[in-house]
Design an enzyme around this catalytic site. Sequence first.
Site, PDB file in Angstrom:
ATOM      1  N   GLY A 278       0.776  -1.235   0.000  1.00  0.00           N
ATOM      2  CA  GLY A 278       0.000   0.000   0.000  1.00  0.00           C
ATOM      3  C   GLY A 278       0.804   1.279   0.000  1.00  0.00           C
ATOM      4  O   GLY A 278       0.231   2.359   0.097  1.00  0.00           O
ATOM      5  N   GLU A 320       4.604  -6.191   1.602  1.00  0.00           N
ATOM      6  CA  GLU A 320       4.183  -6.624   0.266  1.00  0.00           C
ATOM      7  C   GLU A 320       3.985  -5.449  -0.687  1.00  0.00           C
ATOM      8  O   GLU A 320       2.870  -5.201  -1.150  1.00  0.00           O
ATOM      9  CB  GLU A 320       2.863  -7.395   0.396  1.00  0.00           C
ATOM     10  CG  GLU A 320       2.990  -8.635   1.243  1.00  0.00           C
ATOM     11  CD  GLU A 320       1.645  -9.280   1.593  1.00  0.00           C
ATOM     12  OE1 GLU A 320       1.648 -10.487   1.869  1.00  0.00           O
ATOM     13  OE2 GLU A 320       0.609  -8.576   1.579  1.00  0.00           O
ATOM     14  N   PRO A 321       5.046  -4.724  -1.002  1.00  0.00           N
ATOM     15  CA  PRO A 321       4.867  -3.600  -1.919  1.00  0.00           C
ATOM     16  C   PRO A 321       4.670  -4.082  -3.351  1.00  0.00           C
ATOM     17  O   PRO A 321       5.362  -4.984  -3.815  1.00  0.00           O
ATOM     18  CB  PRO A 321       6.204  -2.845  -1.809  1.00  0.00           C
ATOM     19  CG  PRO A 321       7.197  -3.908  -1.449  1.00  0.00           C
ATOM     20  CD  PRO A 321       6.449  -4.914  -0.601  1.00  0.00           C
ATOM     21  N   TYR A 364     -11.101   5.123 -10.147  1.00  0.00           N
ATOM     22  CA  TYR A 364     -10.720   5.705  -8.849  1.00  0.00           C
ATOM     23  C   TYR A 364     -10.563   7.210  -8.898  1.00  0.00           C
ATOM     24  O   TYR A 364     -10.074   7.795  -7.931  1.00  0.00           O
ATOM     25  CB  TYR A 364      -9.374   5.138  -8.379  1.00  0.00           C
ATOM     26  CG  TYR A 364      -9.237   3.652  -8.419  1.00  0.00           C
ATOM     27  CD1 TYR A 364     -10.104   2.821  -7.710  1.00  0.00           C
ATOM     28  CD2 TYR A 364      -8.204   3.056  -9.142  1.00  0.00           C
ATOM     29  CE1 TYR A 364      -9.948   1.451  -7.736  1.00  0.00           C
ATOM     30  CE2 TYR A 364      -8.041   1.681  -9.166  1.00  0.00           C
ATOM     31  CZ  TYR A 364      -8.916   0.877  -8.469  1.00  0.00           C
ATOM     32  OH  TYR A 364      -8.754  -0.471  -8.488  1.00  0.00           O
ATOM     33  N   CYS A 391     -16.176   3.706 -26.494  1.00  0.00           N
ATOM     34  CA  CYS A 391     -17.504   4.309 -26.639  1.00  0.00           C
ATOM     35  C   CYS A 391     -18.090   4.618 -25.282  1.00  0.00           C
ATOM     36  O   CYS A 391     -19.059   3.986 -24.848  1.00  0.00           O
ATOM     37  CB  CYS A 391     -18.400   3.355 -27.404  1.00  0.00           C
ATOM     38  SG  CYS A 391     -17.856   3.236 -29.083  1.00  0.00           S
ATOM     39  N   GLU A 392     -17.484   5.569 -24.606  1.00  0.00           N
ATOM     40  CA  GLU A 392     -17.930   5.896 -23.265  1.00  0.00           C
ATOM     41  C   GLU A 392     -17.323   7.235 -22.878  1.00  0.00           C
ATOM     42  O   GLU A 392     -16.112   7.433 -23.031  1.00  0.00           O
ATOM     43  CB  GLU A 392     -17.443   4.791 -22.322  1.00  0.00           C
ATOM     44  CG  GLU A 392     -17.945   4.950 -20.949  1.00  0.00           C
ATOM     45  CD  GLU A 392     -18.063   3.610 -20.204  1.00  0.00           C
ATOM     46  OE1 GLU A 392     -18.243   2.558 -20.846  1.00  0.00           O
ATOM     47  OE2 GLU A 392     -17.967   3.666 -18.980  1.00  0.00           O
TER      48      GLU A 392
HETATM   49  N1  LLP Z   1      -0.830  -7.044  -0.097  1.00  0.00           N
HETATM   50  C1  LLP Z   1      -2.166  -7.210  -0.098  1.00  0.00           C
HETATM   51  C2  LLP Z   1      -2.751  -8.179   0.801  1.00  0.00           C
HETATM   52  C3  LLP Z   1      -2.971  -6.460  -0.966  1.00  0.00           C
HETATM   53  O1  LLP Z   1      -4.286  -6.621  -0.948  1.00  0.00           O
HETATM   54  C4  LLP Z   1      -2.370  -5.526  -1.841  1.00  0.00           C
HETATM   55  C5  LLP Z   1      -3.172  -4.732  -2.761  1.00  0.00           C
HETATM   56  C6  LLP Z   1      -0.968  -5.396  -1.815  1.00  0.00           C
HETATM   57  C7  LLP Z   1      -0.238  -6.161  -0.920  1.00  0.00           C
HETATM   58  C8  LLP Z   1      -0.228  -4.466  -2.731  1.00  0.00           C
HETATM   59  O2  LLP Z   1      -0.575  -3.151  -2.577  1.00  0.00           O
HETATM   60  P1  LLP Z   1       0.283  -1.987  -3.301  1.00  0.00           P
HETATM   61  O3  LLP Z   1       1.611  -1.938  -2.592  1.00  0.00           O
HETATM   62  O4  LLP Z   1       0.473  -2.362  -4.711  1.00  0.00           O
HETATM   63  O5  LLP Z   1      -0.539  -0.784  -3.115  1.00  0.00           O
HETATM   64  N2  LLP Z   1      -6.318  -1.642  -8.160  1.00  0.00           N
HETATM   65  C9  LLP Z   1      -6.034  -0.659  -7.123  1.00  0.00           C
HETATM   66  C10 LLP Z   1      -5.157  -1.234  -6.045  1.00  0.00           C
HETATM   67  C11 LLP Z   1      -5.745  -2.455  -5.394  1.00  0.00           C
HETATM   68  C12 LLP Z   1      -4.807  -3.008  -4.356  1.00  0.00           C
HETATM   69  C13 LLP Z   1      -5.298  -4.277  -3.793  1.00  0.00           C
HETATM   70  N3  LLP Z   1      -4.425  -4.879  -2.859  1.00  0.00           N
HETATM   71  C14 LLP Z   1      -5.365   0.550  -7.774  1.00  0.00           C
HETATM   72  O6  LLP Z   1      -5.175   0.537  -8.982  1.00  0.00           O
HETATM   73  O7  LLP Z   1      -5.051   1.518  -7.103  1.00  0.00           O
END
Ligand code: LLP
Length: 463
Positions: A278, A320-321, A364, A391-392
Site C-alpha cells: 500500500g 508486500e509492496p 478511482y 464508446c464511453e
Molecule cells: N498485499 C495485499 C494483501 C494487498 O491486498 C495488496 C493490494 C498489496 C499487498 C499491494 O498493494 P500496493 O503496494 O500495490 O498498493 N487496483 C487498485 C489497487 C488495489 C490493491 C489491492 N491490494 C489501484 O489501482 O489503485
Amino acid sequence: MSRSAHPAGPRHADVLPEGHYTAPADDLNALDPKVWARTVGRDADGVVTVGGIPVTQLAEEYGTPAYLLDEADFRERARAWRTAFGDDADVFYAGKAFLSRAVVRWLDEEGLNLDVCSGGELATALSAGMPAERIAFHGNNKSPEEIERAVRAGVGRIVLDSFQEIVRVAHIAQSLGKRQRVQIRITVGVEAHTHEFIATAHEDQKFGIPLAGGQAAEAVRRALKLDGLEVIGIHSHIGSQIFDMSGFEVAAHRVVGLLKDIRDEHGVELPEIDLGGGLGIAYTSDDDPREPHEIAKALTEIVTRECEAARLATPRISVEPGRAIVGPTAFTLYEVGTVKPLEGLRTYVSVDGGMSDNIRTALYDAEYSVALASRTSDAEPMLVRVVGKHCESGDIVVKDAFLPEDLAPGDLIAVPATGAYCRSMASNYNHALRPPVVAVRDGAARVVVRRETEEDLLRLDVG
Ligand code: LLP
C-alpha cells in the site's frame, strides 16, 4: 483518491474544482524524475528515451499504445526494498500490480519473494521458476483446486482469510500428508489512503477476520488446534497509495496486541508479522513518496517499540509492496489521433488506447500526468483532457493536464507511472487489443508480454 466507482459523465464534465492545480509547469518539456522511470530522458532531438532508446523507434518497432518498462529501474527499486529491510525481514512483491514471467525472474534474481492472489498468478510464478517456498498465496475465496495446487507446490505461506478457509486449508494439507505454513489475515479497523487514515471500525469489508469482538483471537485458537496447519503469523493490509505512516502505527499496535493475547492464552509467540503493501508513489509532481529505507526504518521501529511495550520478542516483519516497486518503472506510449478544442472549456486529445489499458482514472478518479514524447515544443501550454477511443464518455486517461498548443495528430504522448494496476487491470472493452509490455534495458528492448491480436480475440469466441 476516491475509491468509489461512479457513473462516468457528469463528474468528469464538471469544471475543475478550485485549487485543483495552479498553473502549467514552467517547462512543459521537462520530465520530473519523481514521476518518470529512472533511465527516461530526452535525446539531442528532444525525443523521450528510455534505457537509451528513443520512443519514436520503439513505437515504430512495437506499435502504440505500449507499456514501456524500464528494467534497470525495476531491478533497482526491487533491490532498494530488499536492502532496506535487510536479512531480518522479507519483501514480497505483490504480483497483482503487474506480473509476467520476466518480472518473476527479475524478482528471483534480486532476492525478493512473491505474493500471488490467484491460480493464474501462482501458475505464472511457478512457470517462471520462482521457488515455491518464496511464494505467499493470498485471496478471500481461493478455490479448493487452487489451495491444493499451492499446497502440493509447497508455497511458503498461505494467508488465511476466513474461518471456512482455516478448515479448508487444514483439511487439504492433511489429506496430502502435509503441514502448511499459514498466516491469518485480520482486519485491524484501520483504513488508509494517501495522507489520511481512519482508525475506527473499517471492518465492513470482504478481506480478513475482524480483530473486533475477539474474532481474530478465535481464528488463531482454531487454527492452532489443526494438525494440517503451522501458524507462523498475523497479516494486516490497510490500504493503498499511502504516504502517511500513522495508519501502520495503529495497525502494528493492534496486531502486536493480538500477538500478546495469543502468548498469554496459548503460551506461543508467533514468529512473524506481515504489514501488507500500500505504499504510495508519485503520479504527479505534487506527490512526495518516501524512500524504501525510510519506510523500512519507520515500520521496524514501530513494531520493535510495540513489542518491547508488550514484552514480546520482535517478530520477523514482512511487507508486500506492489505499486511502490513497479508503478514508477513504466509509462504508456500513445499516438495522438484527434485534437478537439472545446471553446471556453478545454481541448480533448484522443489517443489510440484508453480505459482498456488504464481503467484507474475512470475507476478511482486517479490523477496522472502526461508529456509530449516524440519532440519538444516551445508552444504555449493548453489545458487538455487525454481521452481514449472507447464508446464511453468516462473513457479518460488523464483528466486535467497541459500539453503544448501545437500538439497534432501523429504526435506521441506518454503517461508516466503506469507500471502498476494498468496492464494487470487491462480489458478487451470494445474488443480492444491489450497493449504489449516492452522491457527496455541498456539500449536493448524486448517484448515481455506481447500485444493481443484479433486472432487472440477470435480464438476465445467459438462461434
Ligand atoms: N498485499 C495485499 C494483501 C494487498 O491486498 C495488496 C493490494 C498489496 C499487498 C499491494 O498493494 P500496493 O503496494 O500495490 O498498493 N487496483 C487498485 C489497487 C488495489 C490493491 C489491492 N491490494 C489501484 O489501482 O489503485
